[in-house]
Design an enzyme around this catalytic site. Structure first.
Site, PDB file in Angstrom:
ATOM      1  CG  HIS A 126      96.794 -27.798  50.298  1.00 43.61           C
ATOM      2  ND1 HIS A 126      95.763 -26.919  50.539  1.00 43.61           N
ATOM      3  CD2 HIS A 126      97.931 -27.065  50.367  1.00 43.61           C
ATOM      4  CE1 HIS A 126      96.260 -25.714  50.778  1.00 43.61           C
ATOM      5  NE2 HIS A 126      97.568 -25.771  50.667  1.00 43.61           N
ATOM      6  CD  GLN A 146     104.568 -17.548  53.242  1.00 36.57           C
ATOM      7  OE1 GLN A 146     105.339 -18.385  53.687  1.00 36.57           O
ATOM      8  NE2 GLN A 146     103.793 -17.790  52.191  1.00 36.57           N
ATOM      9  N   GLY A 197     102.879 -26.600  44.394  1.00 35.00           N
ATOM     10  CA  GLY A 197     101.850 -26.414  43.369  1.00 35.00           C
ATOM     11  C   GLY A 197     102.289 -25.364  42.354  1.00 35.00           C
ATOM     12  CE  LYS A 212      96.564 -21.110  43.941  1.00 37.45           C
ATOM     13  NZ  LYS A 212      96.880 -19.730  44.405  1.00 37.45           N
ATOM     14  CG  ASP A 213     101.329 -20.415  45.050  1.00 32.70           C
ATOM     15  OD1 ASP A 213     100.796 -19.303  44.955  1.00 32.70           O
ATOM     16  OD2 ASP A 213     100.864 -21.332  45.748  1.00 32.70           O
ATOM     17  CB  VAL A 271      93.972 -29.059  41.720  1.00 29.84           C
ATOM     18  CG1 VAL A 271      92.592 -29.692  41.846  1.00 29.84           C
ATOM     19  CG2 VAL A 271      95.056 -30.137  41.757  1.00 29.84           C
ATOM     20  CB  SER A 291      93.292 -20.401  46.083  1.00 27.86           C
ATOM     21  OG  SER A 291      93.698 -19.451  47.055  1.00 27.86           O
ATOM     22  CB  SER A 292      93.742 -21.472  51.543  1.00 30.27           C
ATOM     23  OG  SER A 292      94.474 -22.662  51.463  1.00 30.27           O
ATOM     24  NE  ARG A 293      95.668 -14.951  50.707  1.00 34.97           N
ATOM     25  CZ  ARG A 293      96.968 -15.262  50.687  1.00 34.97           C
ATOM     26  NH1 ARG A 293      97.463 -15.992  49.708  1.00 34.97           N
ATOM     27  NH2 ARG A 293      97.772 -14.856  51.646  1.00 34.97           N
TER      28      ARG A 293
HETATM   29  O1  PAF Z   1     102.707 -22.130  49.312  1.00 34.76           O
HETATM   30  C1  PAF Z   1     102.595 -22.041  50.556  1.00 34.76           C
HETATM   31  O2  PAF Z   1     101.631 -22.511  51.150  1.00 34.76           O
HETATM   32  C2  PAF Z   1     103.686 -21.340  51.342  1.00 34.76           C
HETATM   33  O3  PAF Z   1     104.193 -20.245  50.663  1.00 34.76           O
HETATM   34  C3  PAF Z   1     104.820 -22.281  51.796  1.00 34.76           C
HETATM   35  C4  PAF Z   1     105.564 -22.863  50.611  1.00 34.76           C
HETATM   36  C5  PAF Z   1     104.256 -23.395  52.638  1.00 34.76           C
HETATM   37  C6  PAF Z   1     105.833 -21.498  52.646  1.00 34.76           C
HETATM   38  O4  PAF Z   1     105.242 -20.980  53.790  1.00 34.76           O
END
Ligand code: PAF
Length: 280
Positions: A37, A61, A147, A149-150, A176, A185-187
């Site tokens: 981030h 989501q 990012g 990564k996604d 990164v 990743s936050s996870r």
């Molecule tokens: O990548 C994320 O953190 C989320 O999918 C996003 C793009 C902020 C949408 O909620």
């Protein structure tokens, strides 16, 4: 740095920024920041006059049984980190404000959402595309940062912006990684020590795919077989998918001509991790 919760207030604040001819770089996030981030924020600040970050854990989501309730949250820590990355405005709207009395409009980027993560996470990308469209309409940035990564999310956002003529430049920022190669990743916070060790296999597989291609193996079934054997040796890693696809359309590729995207998703303990690499 300003922290603003209300949609009206942030719109007003940003209108005066735009009126003075300044450019806005926007980083949409779900918070619980890591160095991935921070990289997005730094890029936004470097390439624009003002950097705006949104923090919103978007309920639409997450599927049933996913980690929406448990998703890590720490607003104070996030605000401090954003400030240190040079962010000017943190926008953290409430779910009530974003979704008011419920939403009747949804954005589905159909084809790109039907594969990879979209196969097992029904509705996930519709939730992402819809909230990103809303956030882009609120912030109206010059550039928005995602990012890689996604990677699938990045492609879907690019397609949506093109399809709906949204006036913004989408910037993809390379993944990164920690020193050992694990993608930020936050996870990752869900991983116990031994799980984290085994999670490194994801990046190992991606690098192996590159080496196999370098060695002249272009057939994706052959490459996938080798990678699956590597993954099978890891008891704590449950593979969700391993695909080699066209990097623009995400369609399956049989023989790699120039480049291809290798994408992996796996459950490691409680964490669902994804990683990818464009090889070739
Ligand atoms: O990548 C994320 O953190 C989320 O999918 C996003 C793009 C902020 C949408 O909620």
């Amino acid at each position: 740095m300003k922290s603003i919760q209300s949609i009206l207030k942030v719109k007003k604040e940003l209108q005066s920024v735009k009126d003075s001819g300044l450019s806005i770089g926007f980083v949409p996030t779900m918070g619980f920041f890591h160095k991935g981030h921070l990289k997005l924020m730094e890029e936004a600040k470097k390439e624009n006059d003002l950097a705006v970050v949104s923090i919103f854990v978007n309920p639409t989501q997450f599927g049933e049984g996913e980690d929406f309730g448990k998703y890590p949250r720490d607003l104070k820590r996030d605000q401090e980190m954003a400030e240190s990355a040079g962010v000017d405005i943190v926008f953290n709207p409430s779910a009530e404000d974003i979704y008011l009395d419920g939403l009747q409009t949804e954005i589905a980027v159909s084809k790109l959402s039907s594969v990879l993560c979209g196969k097992n996470r029904k509705g996930h990308f519709t939730g992402v595309a819809t909230v990103v469209a809303k956030l882009l309409n609120i912030v109206e940035p010059d550039k928005a940062y995602f990012g890689l990564k996604d990677y699938q999310q990045y492609l879907i956002v690019c397609q949506m912006v093109k399809d709906l003529n949204i006036n913004v430049n989408i910037v993809g920022v390379p993944t990164v990684r920690d020193e050992d190669g694990l993608a930020a990743s936050s996870r990752n916070i869900y991983l116990a020590y031994d799980e984290r060790e085994e999670a490194l296999i994801l990046y190992e597989c991606l690098k192996k795919a590159q080496r196999l291609l370098d060695g002249g193996i272009r057939n994706t079934s052959q490459i996938k077989k080798v990678l699956k054997e590597m993954l099978d040796l890891k008891n704590l890693v449950t593979l969700e998918y391993l695909e080699i696809v066209n990097k623009d359309t995400l369609e399956a590729v049989e023989n790699i001509e120039n480049q291809a995207l290798v994408a992996i998703a796996a459950k490691v303990g409680k964490a669902r991790l994804i990683d990818n690499m464009v090889i070739g």
